[in-house]
Write a protein that holds these residues in place. Structure first.
Motif, short mmCIF file in Angstrom:
data_model
loop_
_atom_site.label_atom_id
_atom_site.label_comp_id
_atom_site.label_asym_id
_atom_site.label_seq_id
_atom_site.Cartn_x
_atom_site.Cartn_y
_atom_site.Cartn_z
N SER A 7 -7.46 12.01 5.18
CA SER A 7 -6.10 12.00 4.65
C SER A 7 -5.65 10.55 4.50
O SER A 7 -6.26 9.64 5.06
CB SER A 7 -5.15 12.75 5.58
OG SER A 7 -5.11 12.16 6.86
N GLY A 9 -5.09 8.91 1.41
CA GLY A 9 -5.35 8.27 0.14
C GLY A 9 -4.16 8.39 -0.79
O GLY A 9 -3.16 9.04 -0.49
N GLY A 10 -4.27 7.73 -1.94
CA GLY A 10 -3.20 7.79 -2.91
C GLY A 10 -3.21 6.62 -3.86
O GLY A 10 -4.19 5.89 -3.95
N LEU A 11 -2.09 6.46 -4.56
CA LEU A 11 -1.92 5.38 -5.52
C LEU A 11 -1.10 4.27 -4.88
O LEU A 11 -0.02 4.54 -4.30
CB LEU A 11 -1.21 5.92 -6.76
CG LEU A 11 -0.80 4.89 -7.83
CD1 LEU A 11 -2.02 4.22 -8.43
CD2 LEU A 11 0.05 5.56 -8.89
N LEU A 18 -2.81 0.86 2.66
CA LEU A 18 -2.98 2.28 2.94
C LEU A 18 -3.72 2.42 4.26
O LEU A 18 -4.52 1.54 4.62
CB LEU A 18 -3.78 2.98 1.84
CG LEU A 18 -3.11 3.32 0.52
CD1 LEU A 18 -4.13 3.89 -0.45
CD2 LEU A 18 -1.96 4.29 0.72
N THR A 114 -11.39 11.20 -0.17
CA THR A 114 -9.99 11.03 -0.56
C THR A 114 -9.90 9.89 -1.57
O THR A 114 -10.52 8.85 -1.39
CB THR A 114 -9.08 10.77 0.67
OG1 THR A 114 -7.71 10.72 0.25
CG2 THR A 114 -9.44 9.48 1.39
N GLN A 115 -9.15 10.11 -2.62
CA GLN A 115 -9.07 9.12 -3.72
C GLN A 115 -8.10 8.01 -3.34
O GLN A 115 -6.97 8.27 -2.92
CB GLN A 115 -8.61 9.80 -5.01
CG GLN A 115 -8.43 8.84 -6.17
CD GLN A 115 -9.74 8.29 -6.71
OE1 GLN A 115 -10.69 9.04 -6.92
NE2 GLN A 115 -9.78 6.98 -6.93
N VAL A 116 -8.55 6.79 -3.53
CA VAL A 116 -7.69 5.61 -3.41
C VAL A 116 -7.68 4.91 -4.76
O VAL A 116 -8.74 4.55 -5.28
CB VAL A 116 -8.19 4.65 -2.31
CG1 VAL A 116 -7.42 3.34 -2.35
CG2 VAL A 116 -8.08 5.30 -0.95
#
Length: 120
Positions: A7, A9-11, A18, A114-116
């Protein structure tokens, strides 16, 4: 059964931060190394950082000073603090762990990723 769930991740904009978390759960007897890998689009998966059960940490050379790995053994959780993020840090980040289960089976487990994304 053992599961790893990432958990955090994000923009984020360049220069931002982050903190990724990865929690292991299930029939766990013990955990040896826990680590983070990443895979950018069109590139091979690469090692980012590893935290041993004894408290040592190893980090990809180019990330020293920006990324930090830590773990909470009581929570079977490993963290990746990422500061001063750059667009080239954009990738899917995967957690993995060397786990021995209650049946004495030892394997490497992976989270789903998870995408970063670092972009303005």
């Amino acid at each position: 059964q053992v599961q790893l769930v990432e958990s955090g991740g994000g923009l984020v904009q360049p220069g931002g931060s982050l903190r990724l978390s990865c929690a292991a759960s299930g029939t766990i007897r013990s955990i040896n190394d826990m680590g983070w890998y990443r895979q950018a689009l069109g590139k091979e998966r690469e090692l980012v950082a590893v935290a041993t059960s004894g408290g040592s940490a190893n980090l990809k050379d180019s990330l020293w000073g920006r990324f930090t790995i830590s773990r909470d053994n009581a929570k079977n959780t490993v963290y990746l603090q990422m500061n001063s993020l750059k667009p080239e840090d954009t990738a899917v980040y995967y957690c993995n762990a060397d786990i021995t289960t209650w049946t004495w089976s030892r394997s490497i487990y992976w989270g789903p990723g998870t995408q970063v994304t670092v972009s303005s």
